[in-house]
Design a protein around this motif. Structure first.
Motif, PDB file in Angstrom:
ATOM      1  N   UNK A  59       0.835  -1.207   0.000  1.00 44.95           N
ATOM      2  CA  UNK A  59       0.000   0.000   0.000  1.00 44.95           C
ATOM      3  C   UNK A  59       0.867   1.253   0.000  1.00 44.95           C
ATOM      4  N   UNK A  60       1.976   1.211   0.741  1.00 47.04           N
ATOM      5  CA  UNK A  60       2.886   2.366   0.726  1.00 47.04           C
ATOM      6  C   UNK A  60       3.451   2.591  -0.672  1.00 47.04           C
ATOM      7  N   UNK A  61       3.874   1.518  -1.320  1.00 46.58           N
ATOM      8  CA  UNK A  61       4.418   1.659  -2.673  1.00 46.58           C
ATOM      9  C   UNK A  61       3.373   2.223  -3.632  1.00 46.58           C
ATOM     10  N   UNK A  62       2.120   1.830  -3.435  1.00 46.97           N
ATOM     11  CA  UNK A  62       1.057   2.352  -4.293  1.00 46.97           C
ATOM     12  C   UNK A  62       0.805   3.830  -4.022  1.00 46.97           C
ATOM     13  N   UNK A  63       0.836   4.218  -2.751  1.00 49.43           N
ATOM     14  CA  UNK A  63       0.560   5.612  -2.393  1.00 49.43           C
ATOM     15  C   UNK A  63       1.651   6.558  -2.889  1.00 49.43           C
ATOM     16  N   UNK A  64       2.854   6.026  -3.109  1.00 52.94           N
ATOM     17  CA  UNK A  64       3.930   6.860  -3.659  1.00 52.94           C
ATOM     18  C   UNK A  64       3.524   7.413  -5.023  1.00 52.94           C
ATOM     19  N   UNK A  65       2.709   6.649  -5.752  1.00 53.29           N
ATOM     20  CA  UNK A  65       2.270   7.093  -7.077  1.00 53.29           C
ATOM     21  C   UNK A  65       1.382   8.335  -6.992  1.00 53.29           C
ATOM     22  N   UNK A  66       0.779   8.560  -5.827  1.00 55.45           N
ATOM     23  CA  UNK A  66      -0.093   9.725  -5.644  1.00 55.45           C
ATOM     24  C   UNK A  66       0.623  10.891  -4.970  1.00 55.45           C
ATOM     25  N   UNK A  67       1.937  10.748  -4.769  1.00 51.35           N
ATOM     26  CA  UNK A  67       2.654  11.769  -4.000  1.00 51.35           C
ATOM     27  C   UNK A  67       2.598  13.132  -4.673  1.00 51.35           C
ATOM     28  N   UNK A  68       2.558  13.154  -5.994  1.00 48.37           N
ATOM     29  CA  UNK A  68       2.503  14.441  -6.690  1.00 48.37           C
ATOM     30  C   UNK A  68       1.162  15.138  -6.476  1.00 48.37           C
ATOM     31  N   UNK A  69       0.120  14.360  -6.179  1.00 48.59           N
ATOM     32  CA  UNK A  69      -1.200  14.944  -5.932  1.00 48.59           C
ATOM     33  C   UNK A  69      -1.401  15.281  -4.462  1.00 48.59           C
ATOM     34  N   UNK A  70      -0.948  14.378  -3.603  1.00 48.81           N
ATOM     35  CA  UNK A  70      -1.103  14.607  -2.163  1.00 48.81           C
ATOM     36  C   UNK A  70       0.002  13.851  -1.428  1.00 48.81           C
ATOM     37  N   UNK A  71       1.018  14.578  -1.005  1.00 54.68           N
ATOM     38  CA  UNK A  71       2.133  13.948  -0.312  1.00 54.68           C
ATOM     39  C   UNK A  71       1.806  13.485   1.089  1.00 54.68           C
ATOM     40  N   UNK A  72       0.647  13.908   1.620  1.00 47.08           N
ATOM     41  CA  UNK A  72       0.283  13.508   2.979  1.00 47.08           C
ATOM     42  C   UNK A  72      -0.008  12.015   3.075  1.00 47.08           C
ATOM     43  N   UNK A  73      -0.467  11.422   1.971  1.00 42.98           N
ATOM     44  CA  UNK A  73      -0.726   9.983   1.992  1.00 42.98           C
ATOM     45  C   UNK A  73       0.531   9.216   2.398  1.00 42.98           C
ATOM     46  N   UNK A  74       1.632   9.545   1.744  1.00 40.53           N
ATOM     47  CA  UNK A  74       2.885   8.829   2.002  1.00 40.53           C
ATOM     48  C   UNK A  74       3.380   9.107   3.417  1.00 40.53           C
ATOM     49  N   UNK A  75       3.279  10.361   3.859  1.00 37.48           N
ATOM     50  CA  UNK A  75       3.716  10.686   5.217  1.00 37.48           C
ATOM     51  C   UNK A  75       2.904   9.912   6.256  1.00 37.48           C
ATOM     52  N   UNK A  76       1.628   9.795   6.017  1.00 34.94           N
ATOM     53  CA  UNK A  76       0.752   9.108   6.970  1.00 34.94           C
ATOM     54  C   UNK A  76       1.061   7.612   7.007  1.00 34.94           C
ATOM     55  N   UNK A  77       1.191   6.988   5.831  1.00 34.34           N
ATOM     56  CA  UNK A  77       1.450   5.548   5.807  1.00 34.34           C
ATOM     57  C   UNK A  77       2.853   5.244   6.336  1.00 34.34           C
ATOM     58  N   UNK A  78       3.799   6.170   6.148  1.00 30.59           N
ATOM     59  CA  UNK A  78       5.138   5.976   6.709  1.00 30.59           C
ATOM     60  C   UNK A  78       5.089   5.991   8.236  1.00 30.59           C
ATOM     61  N   UNK A  79       4.229   6.822   8.786  1.00 30.01           N
ATOM     62  CA  UNK A  79       4.078   6.837  10.240  1.00 30.01           C
ATOM     63  C   UNK A  79       3.516   5.512  10.739  1.00 30.01           C
ATOM     64  N   UNK A  80       2.575   4.953   9.988  1.00 27.96           N
ATOM     65  CA  UNK A  80       2.011   3.652  10.351  1.00 27.96           C
ATOM     66  C   UNK A  80       3.083   2.568  10.294  1.00 27.96           C
ATOM     67  N   UNK A  81       3.871   2.567   9.229  1.00 30.41           N
ATOM     68  CA  UNK A  81       4.929   1.562   9.093  1.00 30.41           C
ATOM     69  C   UNK A  81       5.982   1.744  10.182  1.00 30.41           C
ATOM     70  N   UNK A  82       6.235   2.980  10.563  1.00 29.15           N
ATOM     71  CA  UNK A  82       7.164   3.215  11.664  1.00 29.15           C
ATOM     72  C   UNK A  82       6.672   2.606  12.966  1.00 29.15           C
ATOM     73  N   UNK A  83       5.365   2.674  13.206  1.00 30.91           N
ATOM     74  CA  UNK A  83       4.794   2.062  14.409  1.00 30.91           C
ATOM     75  C   UNK A  83       4.899   0.544  14.351  1.00 30.91           C
TER      76      UNK A  83
END
Length: 340
Positions: free
Chosen positions: A293-317
């Motif tokens: 899911x994180x790899x998929x959300x990277x594709x949307x980073x140009x539209x909304x970078x918050x997706x990646x930041x949020x999922x990275x926080x989840x993976x960090x936990x």
């Protein structure tokens, strides 16, 4: 000698005593009547707030991190026998009404039996799904109470069935159906406008899933289902015009799903991994799905970078809770991907 009768009556000791006694009695009665009302008000202020505050606290942390999740355990679940029987009677009544309407769905030829836990959890799941699709009104005590009882009832029945190893395939089918129904309901806007923005229907359904996730048999499958749904939604967003009316709703749903995964991990993972018969293979499956899911959300980073930041926080936990101490239970490639 003064013969004035008025002066004689005034100087009479018995008359004076009587007048004083009457005056004192009147003063006492007046004082009591004036002070009784404030005393009653003080008593009401002392007692009534406690009665008003006596309510279901099931949704107190709806949409918010648990304040003391580290102190919560799986053994805290307790169902009052009176509430259990009352809820069971309600389920029976609804089941009889469905039979009369001819709309009862037959599942694997299961016939209702009050002593059969499979029947109980089956009907309880149907009840909760039906309740989640009803109109949810803010501060609706009926919805709060019934959903609370339904969740507790499902968890208690599920744990009894898992301990008896009875009907495992059928149980998994019912739980997967429940997860699918609730996640779809969470990502729809059936009750749009019926609740305030701070406590809308989506957050209520998310909270129901979060509470059901206390049991790892449900919680792990929720994370797997939701993370897979995130990947599917990324594909839809890539093909959707950002100015389309549906884009904003899909955007909100994306954050709702990522938040649900975060809540389940922060609330329950530290307890799940201490369970003796915990399903580590299923954990590996949903961890891989979250990473995908994180790899998929990277594709949307140009539209909304918050997706990646949020999922990275989840993976960090996840990484923090599944540290080096879990090397003997998890594949090394998963641990390396979590910590890269």
């Amino acid at each position: 000698m003064d013969s004035n009768p008025s002066s004689t009556s005034t100087s009479d000791p018995s008359s004076l005593k009587l007048a004083i006694a009457i005056a004192l009695l009147r003063y006492k009665n007046l004082h009591c009547s004036s002070s009784s009302h404030p005393d009653a008000q003080r008593w009401r202020r002392k007692v009534l707030p406690q009665i008003v505050a006596c309510r279901c606290h099931f949704f107190d942390v709806c949409g918010k991190p648990s304040p003391s999740s580290e102190q919560l355990g799986r053994e805290g679940l307790w169902i009052d026998e009176v509430l259990r029987r009352r809820f069971l009677r309600l389920l029976r009544w609804k089941e009889r009404r469905k039979n009369l309407d001819g709309s009862l769905r037959k599942r694997n030829s299961i016939e209702f039996n009050s002593e059969d836990e499979i029947d109980r959890i089956n009907i309880s799941i149907d009840f909760l799904v039906e309740l989640s699709h009803s109109k949810i009104v803010e501060n609706d005590s009926s919805f709060r109470t019934l959903s609370h009882q339904a969740v507790d009832f499902i968890l208690a029945s599920l744990r009894n069935l898992l301990s008896s190893e009875k009907g495992s395939e059928l149980i998994e089918e019912m739980i997967n159906g429940l997860i699918l129904n609730l996640t779809q309901r969470m990502c729809t806007t059936e009750n749009e406008g019926s609740l305030s923005s701070d406590s809308d229907a989506d957050f209520c359904i998310q909270h129901l899933i979060r509470k059901l996730g206390d049991e790892p048999f449900i919680g792990q499958r929720v994370i797997l289902t939701v993370s897979q749904r995130i990947c599917i939604q990324v594909e839809s967003l890539l093909l959707l015009d950002p100015f389309d009316d549906a884009y904003l709703g899909m955007h909100d749903n994306m954050f709702m799903m990522i938040q649900l995964i975060e809540f389940l991990i922060s609330d329950h993972l530290h307890i799940w991994k201490t369970i003796e018969d915990f399903d580590w293979r299923l954990l590996e499956e949903w961890v891989r799905s979250v990473l995908q899911a994180r790899n998929s959300l990277v594709l949307l980073e140009s539209r909304n970078g918050l997706y990646v930041l949020y999922i990275e926080r989840v993976i960090g936990e996840i990484s923090k809770q599944l540290g080096p101490l879990q090397q003997g239970k998890l594949n090394l490639d998963i641990l390396s991907n979590l910590h890269c």
